[in-house]
Design a protein around this motif. Structure first.
Motif, PDB file in Angstrom:
ATOM      1  N   LYS A 580      15.093  48.320  20.050  1.00  0.00           N
ATOM      2  CA  LYS A 580      16.528  48.142  19.841  1.00  0.00           C
ATOM      3  C   LYS A 580      17.312  49.407  20.156  1.00  0.00           C
ATOM      4  O   LYS A 580      18.477  49.335  20.579  1.00  0.00           O
ATOM      5  CB  LYS A 580      16.786  47.695  18.404  1.00  0.00           C
ATOM      6  N   PHE A 581      16.704  50.562  19.928  1.00  0.00           N
ATOM      7  CA  PHE A 581      17.424  51.798  20.234  1.00  0.00           C
ATOM      8  C   PHE A 581      17.721  51.903  21.727  1.00  0.00           C
ATOM      9  O   PHE A 581      18.734  52.471  22.127  1.00  0.00           O
ATOM     10  CB  PHE A 581      16.607  53.005  19.761  1.00  0.00           C
ATOM     11  N   ASN A 582      16.829  51.361  22.569  1.00  0.00           N
ATOM     12  CA  ASN A 582      17.087  51.380  24.011  1.00  0.00           C
ATOM     13  C   ASN A 582      18.297  50.533  24.374  1.00  0.00           C
ATOM     14  O   ASN A 582      18.974  50.792  25.370  1.00  0.00           O
ATOM     15  CB  ASN A 582      15.861  50.867  24.769  1.00  0.00           C
ATOM     16  N   ILE A 583      18.546  49.491  23.574  1.00  0.00           N
ATOM     17  CA  ILE A 583      19.727  48.663  23.832  1.00  0.00           C
ATOM     18  C   ILE A 583      20.998  49.470  23.592  1.00  0.00           C
ATOM     19  O   ILE A 583      21.924  49.477  24.422  1.00  0.00           O
ATOM     20  CB  ILE A 583      19.699  47.399  22.960  1.00  0.00           C
ATOM     21  N   TYR A 584      21.047  50.174  22.444  1.00  0.00           N
ATOM     22  CA  TYR A 584      22.268  50.907  22.092  1.00  0.00           C
ATOM     23  C   TYR A 584      22.412  52.204  22.876  1.00  0.00           C
ATOM     24  O   TYR A 584      23.538  52.615  23.201  1.00  0.00           O
ATOM     25  CB  TYR A 584      22.265  51.212  20.587  1.00  0.00           C
ATOM     26  N   LEU A 585      21.308  52.856  23.179  1.00  0.00           N
ATOM     27  CA  LEU A 585      21.372  54.186  23.770  1.00  0.00           C
ATOM     28  C   LEU A 585      21.125  54.191  25.280  1.00  0.00           C
ATOM     29  O   LEU A 585      21.335  55.216  25.921  1.00  0.00           O
ATOM     30  CB  LEU A 585      20.346  55.109  23.099  1.00  0.00           C
ATOM     31  N   VAL A 586      20.647  53.071  25.838  1.00  0.00           N
ATOM     32  CA  VAL A 586      20.369  53.023  27.277  1.00  0.00           C
ATOM     33  C   VAL A 586      21.151  51.902  27.951  1.00  0.00           C
ATOM     34  O   VAL A 586      21.975  52.144  28.839  1.00  0.00           O
ATOM     35  CB  VAL A 586      18.853  52.866  27.555  1.00  0.00           C
ATOM     36  N   SER A 587      20.903  50.671  27.521  1.00  0.00           N
ATOM     37  CA  SER A 587      21.477  49.526  28.240  1.00  0.00           C
ATOM     38  C   SER A 587      22.990  49.459  28.111  1.00  0.00           C
ATOM     39  O   SER A 587      23.703  49.257  29.107  1.00  0.00           O
ATOM     40  CB  SER A 587      20.844  48.223  27.724  1.00  0.00           C
ATOM     41  N   ILE A 588      23.492  49.611  26.887  1.00  0.00           N
ATOM     42  CA  ILE A 588      24.948  49.526  26.701  1.00  0.00           C
ATOM     43  C   ILE A 588      25.675  50.662  27.420  1.00  0.00           C
ATOM     44  O   ILE A 588      26.687  50.424  28.107  1.00  0.00           O
ATOM     45  CB  ILE A 588      25.286  49.484  25.196  1.00  0.00           C
ATOM     46  N   PRO A 589      25.212  51.926  27.347  1.00  0.00           N
ATOM     47  CA  PRO A 589      25.872  52.958  28.171  1.00  0.00           C
ATOM     48  C   PRO A 589      25.787  52.676  29.667  1.00  0.00           C
ATOM     49  O   PRO A 589      26.749  52.961  30.401  1.00  0.00           O
ATOM     50  CB  PRO A 589      25.103  54.236  27.798  1.00  0.00           C
ATOM     51  N   GLU A 590      24.659  52.135  30.134  1.00  0.00           N
ATOM     52  CA  GLU A 590      24.564  51.785  31.550  1.00  0.00           C
ATOM     53  C   GLU A 590      25.573  50.716  31.920  1.00  0.00           C
ATOM     54  O   GLU A 590      26.228  50.788  32.975  1.00  0.00           O
ATOM     55  CB  GLU A 590      23.145  51.314  31.873  1.00  0.00           C
ATOM     56  N   LEU A 591      25.722  49.709  31.056  1.00  0.00           N
ATOM     57  CA  LEU A 591      26.701  48.658  31.325  1.00  0.00           C
ATOM     58  C   LEU A 591      28.118  49.208  31.314  1.00  0.00           C
ATOM     59  O   LEU A 591      28.953  48.852  32.164  1.00  0.00           O
ATOM     60  CB  LEU A 591      26.558  47.534  30.293  1.00  0.00           C
ATOM     61  N   LEU A 592      28.405  50.100  30.347  1.00  0.00           N
ATOM     62  CA  LEU A 592      29.748  50.675  30.279  1.00  0.00           C
ATOM     63  C   LEU A 592      30.051  51.494  31.524  1.00  0.00           C
ATOM     64  O   LEU A 592      31.156  51.411  32.089  1.00  0.00           O
ATOM     65  CB  LEU A 592      29.869  51.547  29.020  1.00  0.00           C
ATOM     66  N   PHE A 593      29.084  52.276  31.961  1.00  0.00           N
ATOM     67  CA  PHE A 593      29.307  53.077  33.176  1.00  0.00           C
ATOM     68  C   PHE A 593      29.519  52.171  34.382  1.00  0.00           C
ATOM     69  O   PHE A 593      30.415  52.405  35.200  1.00  0.00           O
ATOM     70  CB  PHE A 593      28.099  53.994  33.397  1.00  0.00           C
ATOM     71  N   MET A 594      28.694  51.132  34.495  1.00  0.00           N
ATOM     72  CA  MET A 594      28.793  50.229  35.646  1.00  0.00           C
ATOM     73  C   MET A 594      30.123  49.475  35.644  1.00  0.00           C
ATOM     74  O   MET A 594      30.808  49.380  36.673  1.00  0.00           O
ATOM     75  CB  MET A 594      27.626  49.242  35.617  1.00  0.00           C
ATOM     76  N   LEU A 595      30.505  48.953  34.485  1.00  0.00           N
ATOM     77  CA  LEU A 595      31.699  48.115  34.426  1.00  0.00           C
ATOM     78  C   LEU A 595      32.986  48.940  34.453  1.00  0.00           C
ATOM     79  O   LEU A 595      33.985  48.524  35.051  1.00  0.00           O
ATOM     80  CB  LEU A 595      31.655  47.239  33.175  1.00  0.00           C
ATOM     81  N   CYS A 596      32.967  50.099  33.797  1.00  0.00           N
ATOM     82  CA  CYS A 596      34.192  50.891  33.729  1.00  0.00           C
ATOM     83  C   CYS A 596      34.543  51.521  35.074  1.00  0.00           C
ATOM     84  O   CYS A 596      35.716  51.844  35.316  1.00  0.00           O
ATOM     85  CB  CYS A 596      34.062  51.987  32.668  1.00  0.00           C
ATOM     86  N   ILE A 597      33.565  51.722  35.909  1.00  0.00           N
ATOM     87  CA  ILE A 597      33.844  52.324  37.218  1.00  0.00           C
ATOM     88  C   ILE A 597      33.823  51.251  38.306  1.00  0.00           C
ATOM     89  O   ILE A 597      34.828  50.965  38.951  1.00  0.00           O
ATOM     90  CB  ILE A 597      32.837  53.451  37.521  1.00  0.00           C
ATOM     91  N   PHE A 598      32.655  50.647  38.501  1.00  0.00           N
ATOM     92  CA  PHE A 598      32.534  49.691  39.605  1.00  0.00           C
ATOM     93  C   PHE A 598      33.080  48.313  39.224  1.00  0.00           C
ATOM     94  O   PHE A 598      33.570  47.587  40.084  1.00  0.00           O
ATOM     95  CB  PHE A 598      31.075  49.590  40.038  1.00  0.00           C
TER      96      PHE A 598
END
Length: 816
Positions: A580-598
């Motif tokens: 679960k920590f990978n969800i909060y600390l890896v996947s969600i930041p990756e999604l935020l970076f992807m969606l907020c820029i691209f």
């Protein structure tokens, strides 16, 4: 979907097989293909294992079957293949089958040896008859003539012959006759002259027909020779030279009567040999035909038997040597079938104590088992070529079924080319049970194995071809264009509006080679085309500019959606493996970076498409400039897509110096708080540096990868442009030329032009361009999509299954 979405749950089972039932139990397991055996004797060499003798027996039977198949193929007897696969032979029938095959081999070798001997004798007799016929013209002697004695001239200096003795006793005239290879005649003659000092007379004549060599079976040209010599010593030398040059030497008759008797005897013997050889070949063919009826089943049975003993060699014995212990990987869904297979094997062997199994708890990583069918197998092979999925991680093949042919079609989009590919794949699918397709050459078999991939690629290419409105580089007007040319004429509008708009008249049309339609003029643009690109763009000079802009934006949109979907699939992996920590600390930041820029880039593309119309298109800002300004924060004001996009304002009206001072004070206070917290946590061991470096490297790699991967999706635009331009060039260089020829000769020229156009379309646009788009689609899936969630570090589940054994006959090695 559950099995294709994620690999099956596996378990490690321990099989206890009674010594008397182990063969039958493994035979039942091999028929069903349920388990993968583990080698429990890795430290034991293959020559020291328990069943090495049985394996050697199977190899001996394979050798006999290879010999049988070779003889059957040599006799041009068709090899029938049974429809059903015969089971492994019972142990009671193995010795009987071995005796039958050995007896058949001995009989065949003996008959074949006799046949070859008869054939060799026949060829020698035929050569002898040709030699007698040709040498008859060399020397003509009377029937009563007998060899006389002739005095040699005195050559006392010659050391080879005792001429004084020859003068006293005389030298007898002798003959050596035979056949020699055409390529050896010159060297043979030179050798005779040098060794015999010229005391020989050699006559040659070439045979009219080529004869088969009795030794090698090769059909070559022969020369008949007749050598006359004086003296026994010369005769011995001549015979040795003939042996050295592999001449076929035959006795030469001294008289015409002897020649006639030999000729008659040869004709009789040749006729007898033809009869005996014909009967021998008939008998040999009968034996081979009888063997060919059962050779297919024997090959399958021996292969299954050998596979069983190989698996038994991977088992270990218990302390009493009465029970075999095997460890196998088995899907949990097949455990019940595994138990039934063991019961079936025990029942067939007639054992009183049945074999059984136990499940062993283990921490080892099981192999990956993903069930496929003839439709999904090709897509799964594409994924496995990158790497076999780790145990229980999300399988990309389920989504590749749709995304792979779609991305291929984006690059290959042409209605005509896609329809041709679809028809070819449909033909393979409808004839998939044809035996010739399964036994075809490697390239054709590759197309056959990927027939369903080709089918979907062709179908999606038809769809994208309709969207691009591209059919062999030409547009199709199905629904009528949304642009109205007549509305551009001044006569279509009242005189009061002529000054406000740039309209056409007869003079403008005659004196301008390029005319521009203005969509802001009422009635010119009546609405979008119902499906795809308006066909009028095929006539426009700025067609390429318009399509480049459209396809480039479409490529970026599809790529970002594809990569975002890959990041979302990674969340399912973290949920399944309870990280679960990978969800909060890896996947969600990756999604935020992807969606907020691209994702914001996609928003700007759609916003510009929806908000700005033909009237306001000239004042529409550039998306690229706005996207760059988002990172550079320009000091000067820029016109954004919407109000408040560019620039920033301070919430408080304080000076920037005050804000900076407050910020530095907050930072110092935060530092003191962090130091206090560190003192409290100093007692806990934590390698912060290692984790920090790992996450920093991953973050940098992901951020840079998102930029490069987004740019990589522009290959969709580039290859689509290349395909369209190649198709347009091919049409312009061939079809357009053929259609413009005079009607008198146009029909005669059009047929070869169409044929050449079809050939070049297939080889260049379908095969070469199709292969290029196929490879680029694989690249987008392997690198840009799968690296967001797919590790691919597993091992493939390889079951012990008789269906994986090859049963096809080859010319050289049929059962190996």
């Amino acid at each position: 979907m559950g099995s294709l979405f994620r690999s099956e749950t596996m378990c490690l089972a321990q099989l206890f097989l009674q010594s008397g039932t182990a063969y039958e139990c493994l035979s039942a397991l091999g028929e069903k293909g349920l388990v993968q055996f583990r080698d429990l004797n890795q430290n034991v060499s293959s020559f020291q294992r328990k069943f090495v003798g049985e394996v050697k027996r199977c190899e001996e039977l394979e050798r006999i079957l290879v010999y049988l198949v070779q003889e059957i193929n040599r006799a041009d007897i068709p090899l029938p293949e049974g429809e059903a696969s015969p089971p492994a032979p019972p142990l009671k029938q193995v010795l009987e089958m071995q005796e039958q095959l050995q007896k058949l081999e001995v009989e065949l070798r003996e008959v074949t040896k006799n046949k070859e001997k008869l054939r060799k004798n026949l060829l020698e007799l035929i050569e002898y008859t040709h030699m007698l016929r040709v040498t008859k013209t060399f020397v003509k002697r009377n029937v009563e003539f007998e060899p006389t004695y002739e005095e040699f001239p005195s050559l006392e200096s010659d050391s080879l012959l005792d001429y004084s003795c020859m003068q006293r006793l005389g030298a007898k005239l002798g003959f050596v006759s035979g056949l020699i290879n055409q390529g050896k005649v010159e060297a043979f003659e030179k050798m005779l002259w040098r060794v015999c000092k010229g005391y020989t007379i050699v006559s040659y004549a070439e045979l009219d027909e080529s004869l088969e060599d009795p030794e090698t079976g090769e059909v070559i040209k022969w020369y008949v020779f007749l050598i006359s010599f004086w003296g026994e010593q010369i005769g011995h030398k001549v015979k040795k030279i003939c042996d050295c040059y592999h001449c076929h030497v035959y006795p030469y008759p001294n008289t015409a009567e002897e020649r006639r008797e030999i000729q008659e005897g040869l004709n009789t013997r040749i006729q007898d040999l033809y009869t005996v050889l014909h009967k021998t070949e008939d008998y040999l063919r009968q034996v081979l035909c009888k063997a060919a009826e059962s050779v297919y089943s024997r090959v399958i049975q021996v292969k299954k038997m050998k596979a069983i003993y190989h698996m038994l060699n991977m088992c270990s014995f218990d302390v009493t040597n009465k029970c075999l212990i095997a460890e196998v990987w088995c899907p949990e869904a097949d455990l019940q079938d595994l138990r039934r297979a063991l019961e079936e094997g025990s029942r067939e062997s007639g054992a009183t104590i049945p074999s059984f199994m136990n499940i062993i708890p283990t921490k080892e990583t099981p192999p990956t088992r993903i069930r496929t069918n003839k439709f999904t197998e090709g897509f799964q092979n594409i994924v496995d070529a990158y790497g076999v999925g780790s145990y229980r991680e999300v399988n990309p093949a389920l989504f590749t079924i749709i995304t792979f042919p779609f991305l291929f079609a984006v690059m290959f989009g042409d209605f005509g080319h896609g329809f041709v590919m679809f028809l070819f794949a449909l033909l393979l699918v409808l004839n998939e049970n044809h035996p010739r397709l399964n036994q075809s050459q490697e390239i054709m078999r590759m197309f056959f194995n990927g027939r369903y991939i080709l089918l979907l690629m062709g179908l999606f290419s038809v769809y994208t071809g309709l969207i691009y409105n591209d059919c062999f580089s030409k547009s199709v007007n199905l629904f009528g264009s949304g642009w109205n040319v007549s509305a551009m004429y001044s006569s279509s509008h009242p005189p009061a509006e002529h000054k406000k708009m740039v309209l056409w008249n007869d003079s403008v049309v005659r004196h301008n080679s390029i005319l521009q339609l203005d969509p802001s003029i009422p009635g010119v643009f009546r609405g979008p085309y119902p499906l795809g690109i308006d066909p009028i763009w095929n006539l426009a000079t700025n067609r390429l500019t318009f399509l480049n802009s459209f396809k480039m934006k479409m490529s970026v949109i599809l790529g970002i959606i594809h990569m975002t979907f890959g990041v979302i699939l990674g969340i399912f992996n973290h949920l399944h493996f309870r990280k679960k920590f990978n969800i909060y600390l890896v996947s969600i930041p990756e999604l935020l970076f992807m969606l907020c820029i691209f994702g914001y880039l996609i928003f700007m593309i759609f916003y510009k498409w929806l908000v700005f119309s033909a009237e306001t298109s000239r004042v529409a800002p550039s998306i690229l400039i706005e996207f760059i300004n988002m990172f550079l924060f320009p000091a000067s004001k820029t016109s954004g897509l919407y109000t408040g996009q560019s620039g920033y304002t301070l919430i408080r009206k304080d000076s920037e110096e005050e804000v900076s001072l407050l910020g530095s004070q907050d930072v110092e206070e935060g530092n003191h708080q962090v130091e206090d917290g560190c003192r409290e946590m100093a007692c806990e061991e934590f390698n912060f540096g290692e984790i920090l470096m790992t996450q920093v490297i991953h973050s940098i790699e992901y951020c840079l990868g998102c930029i490069s991967n987004t740019a990589s999706y522009l290959r969709l635009w580039a290859l689509s442009l290349a395909h369209a331009q190649l198709s347009d060039v091919l049409w312009a260089m061939l079809m357009r030329v053929g259609l413009r020829v005079d009607t008198t000769y146009g029909v005669l020229l059009l047929l070869p032009v169409i044929a050449l156009f079809a050939v070049l379309t297939i080889f260049i646009l379908l095969i070469m361009e199709g292969l290029s788009a196929f490879l680029h689609a694989i690249r987008l899936h392997w690198v840009e999509f799968q690296n967001k969630f797919y590790v691919g570090a597993g091992t493939k589940f390889v079951p012990f299954s008789f269906s994986l054994l090859s049963s096809k006959f080859n010319n050289d090695d049929s059962v190996a």
